[in-house]
Write an enzyme that holds these catalytic residues in place. Structure first.
Site, PDB file in Angstrom:
ATOM      1  CE  LYS A 143     -19.805  -3.983  -5.105  1.00  0.00           C
ATOM      2  NZ  LYS A 143     -19.907  -2.909  -6.097  1.00  0.00           N
ATOM      3  CE1 TYR A 150     -17.064  -6.207  -4.618  1.00  0.00           C
ATOM      4  CE2 TYR A 150     -18.234  -8.268  -4.248  1.00  0.00           C
ATOM      5  CZ  TYR A 150     -17.951  -7.181  -5.042  1.00  0.00           C
ATOM      6  OH  TYR A 150     -18.567  -7.045  -6.266  1.00  0.00           O
TER       7      TYR A 150
END
Length: 148
Positions: free
Chosen positions: A76, A72
């Site tokens: 990002k 994750y």
């Protein structure tokens, strides 16, 4: 979080998340460009996360260092790079491209443990999308500018 660590993560998991957070954003942005180019005030607002800030997360004093993983958070970080690449390319066409972190919003992603409501989390993305004289190539959160 443990299964998302670089030393033991499943490549299938990485591909699934990056497909959405990185490659999906590129595909949607490219598909929308013909319409955006017809707009007098085109805006692209990518929803990122403060966990994607390499400057912030690399600080030894950063409380979130233990939460940085290759799934994750790294996706990002990649999204932030994609945002900046589009911002630099589209600046001459007056298409503003920015990344925003909504903050720690209670969603299914964090099992609704976030401290902010959806209403609070949506404020920064909406503000940046509606900003008429704002910058391009920025990264902001509920408290203001964030480091890349």
């Amino acid at each position: 979080m443990r299964t998302g660590r670089a030393v033991n993560v499943s490549l299938d998991e990485v591909r699934t998340v990056w497909e959405t957070n990185v490659f999906g954003v590129i595909a949607v942005t490219q598909a929308a460009l013909p319409l955006l180019r017809k707009s007098a005030s085109a805006r692209i607002v990518n929803v990122s996360s403060v966990l994607g800030s390499l400057s912030w997360i690399s600080d030894p004093q950063c409380w979130a260092r233990e939460h940085f993983g290759i799934v994750y958070a790294a996706s990002k970080s990649a999204l932030n790079a994609v945002t900046l690449a589009f911002a630099l390319e589209l600046e001459k066409e007056n298409i503003k491209v920015n990344a925003v972190s909504p903050g720690y919003t209670a969603t299914a992603l964090n099992n609704f443990q976030g401290t902010d409501t959806l209403e609070v989390g949506s404020r920064e993305p909406v503000r940046v999308a509606l900003e008429t004289d704002g910058p391009t190539g920025g990264f902001t959160g509920p408290e203001g500018p964030l480091p890349w």
